[in-house]
Scaffold this active site. Structure first.
Site, PDB file in Angstrom:
ATOM      1  N   PHE A 139      41.824 -19.047  18.656  1.00 11.03           N
ATOM      2  CA  PHE A 139      42.991 -18.516  19.899  1.00 11.03           C
ATOM      3  C   PHE A 139      43.447 -19.708  20.584  1.00 11.03           C
ATOM      4  CE2 PHE A 139      44.063 -17.390  24.283  1.00 11.03           C
ATOM      5  CZ  PHE A 139      44.561 -16.279  24.049  1.00 11.03           C
ATOM      6  N   ASP A 163      42.255 -28.719  19.975  1.00 13.17           N
ATOM      7  CA  ASP A 163      42.570 -27.860  21.308  1.00 13.17           C
ATOM      8  C   ASP A 163      41.447 -27.994  22.226  1.00 13.17           C
ATOM      9  OD1 ASP A 163      42.891 -25.868  23.110  1.00 13.17           O
ATOM     10  OD2 ASP A 163      43.570 -24.433  21.562  1.00 13.17           O
ATOM     11  N   LYS A 220      44.241 -25.850  31.447  1.00  6.01           N
ATOM     12  CA  LYS A 220      43.087 -24.834  32.263  1.00  6.01           C
ATOM     13  C   LYS A 220      42.792 -25.759  33.391  1.00  6.01           C
ATOM     14  CE  LYS A 220      42.161 -21.335  28.884  1.00  6.01           C
ATOM     15  NZ  LYS A 220      43.035 -20.165  29.489  1.00  6.01           N
TER      16      LYS A 220
END
Length: 408
Positions: A145, A233, A262
């Site tokens: 994801f 990531d 984030k």
């Protein structure tokens, strides 16, 4: 719902009437929050064990971050990259230093940063590695994801993410996550056309999947020998979540490229970045890539405070210490039979509930009724990822509520 939930019912009905139904949130309407706690419109408090999928690593309304944002709001919030501003240089220098890298390319969201990393890898492949034009390939893992843009969902194996969004972007090869032999075979098959391997060090959305020991180090060596970029990531796994600044550190791995987001914005503003060497990010030239809000003064001010907080090691230490306690308690639940498997690292866990106890959604709703907020993924799995500032007593109370729900 009780009568005290009517404000929530009204707010949810209003939202449903005028918003696209691309999410299926739990039926709680948050009005305020602080630390690890949120309060709904009816005044009921909830313990946040999700932390905005790691965007709130430092808790809700962290005073240092709010003060940094307020101070910057009184000065300047946006210039666009048409002009310089006085927070940009420090942000780039300090983030590069935190990563042990040289150069930063700032964006806003995680998906933007992944897109930027993809474009960077392809451009590097053509301009530095000498890959024939239009032939660059990137290897990714199944169950990944990395975001929801058209290009990113093109290499997703999640049917819900992919369905009805074609035609899909070519140029990606998918291998099983954690399978080093499959990775080596894909690299060899790609020969001179593979420019990068893009991986999550721990797959969050897939259920907090941790790869086998030695996998990341093996990928690092395979890519190094073959002259391929290793892109990590760390949008969810990075910036303290696993007990280290970066999840890659657990295997002593330094990738060629970090993708961050984030928690970099402290839960205050969206901030993301691609961080790498001057050689890799030096392939970009003025006008070829950018973002109006990327690297804006407000984002830089908040991110600089995040970086300063991470430099102390306090939050990484809390995640490591409380993470050991979290996983020890979850392991006890697993021995009791109500939990099939627990995965994760630091203050991050994927918990597979024994299916007869309920789906992940049902468990999440029952926990919500007890004042604890988590979120489900993939059937019977719930994710636990509290803010790193959570107190041990609060964490234990939340785990007690999980035990009670599983015993019902």
């Amino acid at each position: 719902m009780t009568s005290t939930d009517r404000p929530s019912e009204r707010a949810i009905a209003a939202a449903e009437a005028h918003s696209a139904h691309n999410y299926h949130p739990l039926p709680v309407v948050v009005a305020s929050a602080e630390g690890a706690w949120m309060t709904d419109v009816a005044g009921r408090r909830y313990l946040d064990l999700l932390a905005g999928y790691s965007a709130l690593n430092f808790g809700h309304r962290n005073r240092r971050l709010i003060d940094a944002a307020k101070a910057q709001l009184e000065r300047v919030t946006l210039t666009s990259r048409a002009f310089h501003h006085d927070r940009f240089a420090a942000f780039c220098a300090e983030l590069a230093a935190l990563c042990g890298m040289e150069t930063v390319l700032p964006m806003n969201t995680g998906a933007e940063a992944i897109e930027t990393a993809i474009k960077t890898a392809r451009k590097w492949g053509y301009r530095v590695k000498g890959v024939p034009d239009g032939r660059a390939r990137i290897i990714v893992a199944d169950n990944n994801f990395h975001g929801r843009t058209t290009t990113i969902i093109s290499f997703s194996t999640d049917p819900e993410a992919r369905a009805d969004h074609g035609p899909y972007t070519p140029g990606f090869d998918i291998v099983p996550y954690g399978d080093l032999a499959a990775m080596e075979a894909a690299l060899d098959a790609g020969a001179g056309e593979t420019v990068a391997v893009l991986l999550e060090p721990i797959q969050g959305e897939a259920g907090v999947l941790v790869p086998p020991p030695g996998y990341l180090a093996g990928v690092r060596e395979l890519t190094r020998v073959r002259g391929v970029l290793f892109i990590a990531d760390e949008i969810q796994s990075g910036l303290g979540r696993t007990g280290k600044t970066f999840a890659c550190e657990d295997e002593g791995v330094v990738p060629d490229v970090y993708v961050l987001g984030k928690a970099l914005g402290g839960g205050v503003v969206p901030v993301s970045a691609v961080v790498s060497s001057a050689e890799v990010l030096g392939v970009h030239r003025p006008g070829e890539h950018g973002s109006t809000f990327g690297g804006n003064p407000l984002a830089c001010a908040v991110a600089l405070e995040v970086i300063a907080m991470l430099r102390t090691g306090e939050f990484q230490g809390r995640a490591a210490e409380l993470g050991e306690h979290l996983h020890r308690e979850l392991a006890r639940m697993a021995r009791g039979g109500a939990v099939e498997e627990v995965r994760g690292r630091g203050l991050w866990a994927g918990v597979d509930i024994e299916p007869s106890r309920g789906t992940g959604r049902q468990i999440s709703e029952r926990l919500m009724d007890r004042g604890v907020l988590v979120k489900d993924t993939h059937g019977s799995t719930i994710r636990i990822a509290p803010p790193l500032v959570i107190g041990k007593e609060d964490l234990d109370w939340g785990l007690d509520q999980l035990r009670a729900v599983l015993a019902e």
